[in-house]
Every structure is written in structure tokens, then in C-alpha cells.
Design an enzyme around this catalytic site. Structure first.
Site, mmCIF file in Angstrom:
data_model
loop_
_atom_site.group_PDB
_atom_site.id
_atom_site.type_symbol
_atom_site.label_atom_id
_atom_site.label_comp_id
_atom_site.label_asym_id
_atom_site.label_seq_id
_atom_site.Cartn_x
_atom_site.Cartn_y
_atom_site.Cartn_z
ATOM 1 N N VAL A 40 -40.703 12.200 -2.115
ATOM 2 C CA VAL A 40 -40.747 11.018 -2.257
ATOM 3 C C VAL A 40 -42.239 10.440 -3.347
ATOM 4 O O VAL A 40 -43.072 10.680 -2.269
ATOM 5 C CB VAL A 40 -40.179 10.111 -1.585
ATOM 6 N N GLU A 41 -41.846 10.925 -4.556
ATOM 7 C CA GLU A 41 -43.415 10.858 -4.814
ATOM 8 C C GLU A 41 -43.699 10.062 -5.376
ATOM 9 O O GLU A 41 -42.996 9.369 -6.501
ATOM 10 C CB GLU A 41 -43.720 11.808 -6.357
#
Length: 493
Positions: free
Chosen positions: A85-86
Site C-alpha cells: 500500500v503505497e
């Protein structure tokens, strides 16, 4: 009559006979979605929420998830596709983060990328100058015309500020430059747009933290979570059992006219509808897997080919014993080779999978394509040889197992994710997103600000569904923004 002629005639007849069937039956428009990855499932959810429930999803593989895909390796499920999850802890909430961290409570770990520079083998070097140049590049990008017409490559920006004007000259310089750019965009600075990556919209909007998902349910669990909100599933297994989702349906042809569409699959099945949303990867659009009849217009084809489908390969190696450093600040380590991207980015799984004795090394671009074409035993030997150079004072045993994903060779993907290259502005980007008649397009490559990311695919699915519904219910066509201030906005037809 030739079989090919008969098939073409049959498709035309089927299209004419069924083009108004769903509307006549009072069910509303029938929408066919090609692909059950994040964007396709997201688009279906958006349509369902708006009351458009006559949806058919055709998926080429035997699973839901697309490029979010877990694989059992060495007794643990690892992510061979999307993994992070960037963009967390920013001024906006990344829409993927609540699903991962709260709704599904998937195991995830903050990635300590700040420690990378201290774990470069065999040399170390501060990169304050690189940080300074990157900040200068961001300021320069903010002064450019919003259309993108003034855009330059990241490499041109580096030259402009006299930072490595001839490119990295030492293995360490190359390794750190690779980590900063190739490791994120899967292509080198000479290919990547400055204006659309500096500052990176994902980090600017959602935050600079990145969380690594390491859950045995797989990162793909969020796609199942979204799908189950409008598709029937088995209570015990959690598998989607809704007849509106058809797996192992390889779409080979999409016929369309002003009144409807017919989608034909490799098993000679044909499905009619009022509209179709194509959620395949950019790489598939650039291949000959799907034939459009009539052929897509030239402006659309050119837009598709102007964007890059990058290749990002995570190679997994299992060892009988652990020989690499572990502990705080030792999650990532870098091999400085004179060959750009040669088994350079290594990651330990000791925190995520204690005792698994698994390392992951990431390669991209030309190295990815080279490795995909050679036997896994050769790749294993090359990787272990690098590790022995990195740790000459330790016993590095032979790896007992290896797994090499082959996204580039897979005809259903043809790469890992899109990269915004130099020379493409927002005019061409709108053309990439624009529908052609009753054929609509979605995917991470159609997300203007977040292409290449999971949240980009998720938001693109909703956006494309909105474009379709605007066309159906509000009679509002998609508008392509002007190429420059002197051009009139044109409607894609």
C-alpha cells in the site's frame, strides 16, 4: 463460404439481433467487463451501486485478482504482483489503506526504505546531492505548463542541475540512482517523465509511508472484498459463485457499432451487450490478443502505443539457513554492480515471515526480460553468485528453491504496470482514457495521477464507470482536454 467469413457474418447477425435486447426487456443497459482485476471489479461495483446490475465479467484466467496474485513458495504465500500500500499517513487517505488495515486487517509492515543507503555492498555513499536535485526537479516540474507540453525526462533534469550529467559513473552511483527511480517506475530516468513523477502524486496526496502486505489471505483479498459486495459468493470458501462472473474466458474479439457490442472468446462463445468496459493491462492492449472490429481509430491506437508497459520482477529464493544480516535497518540491502539493475535490490522477509529463510531480489526492464527467457537454474546460480560477492566472509549455501514470475511473457498481462514516459502530455492521456463508441477503457494505466498503483486501478475503475454512466444517463460525452491553450476541446467519438 470460408469458415472465417461465416464466423464474421454470424457475429454481425448476433450483434444486430441482440443489440437492444436488454433495453427492450426493461433491465437497463447490459455492460460487459473484460477482466476481473482491480479496475474491472471496481468498475462493476460502481455500476452496481448506481443500479446497473446487468453486468457480465469475462476473465481470461482461472482466478480473480489480475496483477494482485499470491503464490505459495517455501510454505508461505508471497505476492508475485502488487505488494505494497503505497502512500500512507498523508493529507488524504489512500482508499486502499482502510480496506487493508481496518476492514480486512491484513498483516502489513512499514517498509524501512530510509535505511537502504546504509546497506550498499560493497561501498557506501551519502546521497544528499541526489535529494537536493530531486527537490529542484519537483520545483521545476511545478512551473511547467499543466498540459505537459514542456515536460522533460528525469535524466534531462539531472543534467540540467549538473547531477551526473553523463549518467551514473560508478557502481554505487548507479545502484542508488536505480533505487531512487527504476525501483519505483520499473524504467530508467531517461524514459520517465519528470512532470508526472516529481513530486510523485501518490506521495504528495497520500503520504510517503509504504506498507508491505504479508498476509496468507493475499493482497488480492481486497478485490474479493469489493467483489462480494455485488457478486454472490460461497459462505464457506469465500469464492465468487455469481454467474455474472465467468472465468477462463479469453476475449479475442470485440465487435461494436452504434447500437451494441458482441464479445467473442477463445472457446467460440459470444456475448452481446449494450456496452463493454475493457480493463485489460496496457500491455494486452499493445498486443494482438484482442481484435477490435472495426479497428480502433488511429488516434486511439497511437495513444495506446505511446505509453510504456514496464516490467518489474520479484524473484524469490529459499535457503537452508539464514546468512544475511537481520534486525533494525536491515530489511533492504543493495548490490552495487557495474551493470545497471543486475540483482541489485534485495529484501529480507525475517520480520514478515520469521524462519522462512526466503530472500526476494527485484529486477526490472531489460534484466526482467532477459531473466524471463532463461532457465530458472541459471537465474538461481546468478543470484547466489551475487550474494557470495556481497557476503564474502559468510557461508552462502546454494538456494534450495526459486520462483521467477513471468509477467512480460504472460499473454494475459504482457508486463507489470504502466510508466508515464517522456513525450506524452495530458492530451494523449485523455485519448488513452477516452471511449470509442460503446467501447470504454479502464485500468491503472488510465489513472491520470496514480498510474502504476493499486489505488490507481481502484479509482480508475470507478472513474471509467462514471464516464459510461454519464454517457448513458446524462448524454454527456467524454471530453479530451486541449493539447495546448490554442486548441479547441475535442470530443472523442
Amino acid at each position: 463460404m470460408k469458415p472465417s467469413t461465416f464466423s464474421a457474418l454470424a457475429a454481425v447477425i448476433l450483434l444486430v439481433v441482440t443489440q437492444h435486447a436488454s433495453v427492450a426487456a426493461g433491465r437497463g443497459p447490459r455492460v460487459i467487463i473484460v477482466g476481473a482485476g482491480m479496475s474491472g471489479i471496481s468498475a462493476g461495483k460502481r455500476l452496481a451501486d448506481a443500479g446497473v446490475r446487468d453486468v457480465l465479467i469475462l476473465e481470461a484466467t482461472g482466478r480473480v485478482g489480475g496483477r494482485m496474485h499470491k503464490h505459495n513458495f517455501g510454505g508461505i504465500n508471497v505476492e508475485i504482483g502488487a505488494n505494497w500500500v503505497e502512500g500512507v499517513e498523508g493529507k488524504k487517505v489512500n482508499p486502499i489503506w482502510p480496506m487493508v488495515n481496518a476492514t480486512l486487517n491484513l498483516r502489513n509492515f512499514l517498509s524501512d526504505f530510509d535505511s537502504v543507503v546504509s546497506n550498499v555492498y560493497k561501498e557506501k555513499r551519502e546521497w544528499d546531492r541526489a535529494d537536493e536535485v530531486e527537490e529542484l526537479g519537483g520545483k521545476l516540474a511545478s512551473q511547467m505548463d499543466p498540459s505537459g507540453r514542456d515536460d522533460i525526462s528525469i535524466l534531462a533534469m539531472q543534467r540540467l542541475f549538473n547531477h551526473q550529467p553523463n549518467g551514473p559513473t560508478t557502481p554505487v552511483d548507479m545502484a542508488l540512482d536505480y533505487f531512487r527511480y527504476d525501483y519505483e517506475f520499473a524504467e530508467p530516468p531517461r524514459a520517465t517523465s519528470l512532470q508526472n513523477t516529481e513530486p510523485l502524486p501518490t506521495a504528495a496526496d497520500f503520504g510517503e509511508d509504504n506498507h508491505f502486505v504479508a498476509d496468507q489471505r493475499g493482497f488480492e483479498a481486497i478485490i474479493y472484498h469489493i467483489a462480494r459486495q455485488y457478486l454472490s459468493s460461497d459462505r464457506k470458501s469465500g469464492n465468487i459463485v455469481d454467474p455474472r462472473l465467468k472465468l477462463n474466458k479469453v476475449v479475442r474479439e470485440i465487435s461494436y457499432n452504434r447500437k451494441g457490442v458482441v464479445v467473442r472468446t477463445e472457446d467460440n462463445s459470444a456475448y452481446s451487450g449494450d456496452y463493454v468496459i475493457v480493463s485489460t493491462s496496457l500491455g494486452v492492449l499493445q498486443s494482438d490478443l484482442i481484435q477490435f472490429k472495426p479497428q480502433l481509430p488511429a488516434w486511439k491506437i497511437i495513444a495506446i502505443y505511446r505509453f510504456d508497459m514496464a516490467v518489474y520482477t520479484k524473484i524469490f529464493l529459499k535457503f537452508p539457513t539464514k546468512f544475511w544480516p537481520v534486525g533494525e535497518g536491515k530489511q533492504f540491502f543493495v548490490y552495487a554492480s557495474s551493470r545497471r539493475g543486475y540483482y541489485g535490490m534485495w529484501q529480507s522477509f525475517e520480520k514478515e515471515y520469521p524462519g522462512a529463510n526466503v530472500l526476494m531480489v527485484t529486477v526490472t526492464d531489460q534484466e526482467s526480460r532477459r531473466i524471463e527467457q532463461q532457465p530458472d537454474n541459471q537465474t538461481k546460480a546468478e543470484a547466489v553468485a551475487v550474494l557470495r560477492k556481497m557476503f564474502p566472509d559468510r557461508h552462502v549455501p546454494d538456494a534450495t528453491d526459486i520462483y521467477v514470475p513471468r509477467w512480460w511473457s504472460d499473454r494475459f498481462f504482457k508486463g507489470s504496470y504502466s510508466n508515464w514516459p517522456i513525450g506524452v502530455n495530458r492530451y494523449e492521456y485523455d485519448q488513452l482514457r477516452a471511449p470509442v463508441g460503446r467501447v470504454f477503457f479502464t485500468g491503472e494505466h488510465t489513472s491520470e495521477h496514480y498510474n502504476g498503483y493499486v489505488h490507481g486501478a481502484y479509482l480508475a475503475g470507478m472513474d471509467s464507470a462514471d464516464i459510461l454512466m454519464n454517457s448513458i444517463f446524462n448524454k454527456v460525452g467524454f471530453k479530451v482536454r486541449p493539447k495546448d491553450d490554442h486548441q479547441i476541446i475535442a470530443e472523442a467519438k
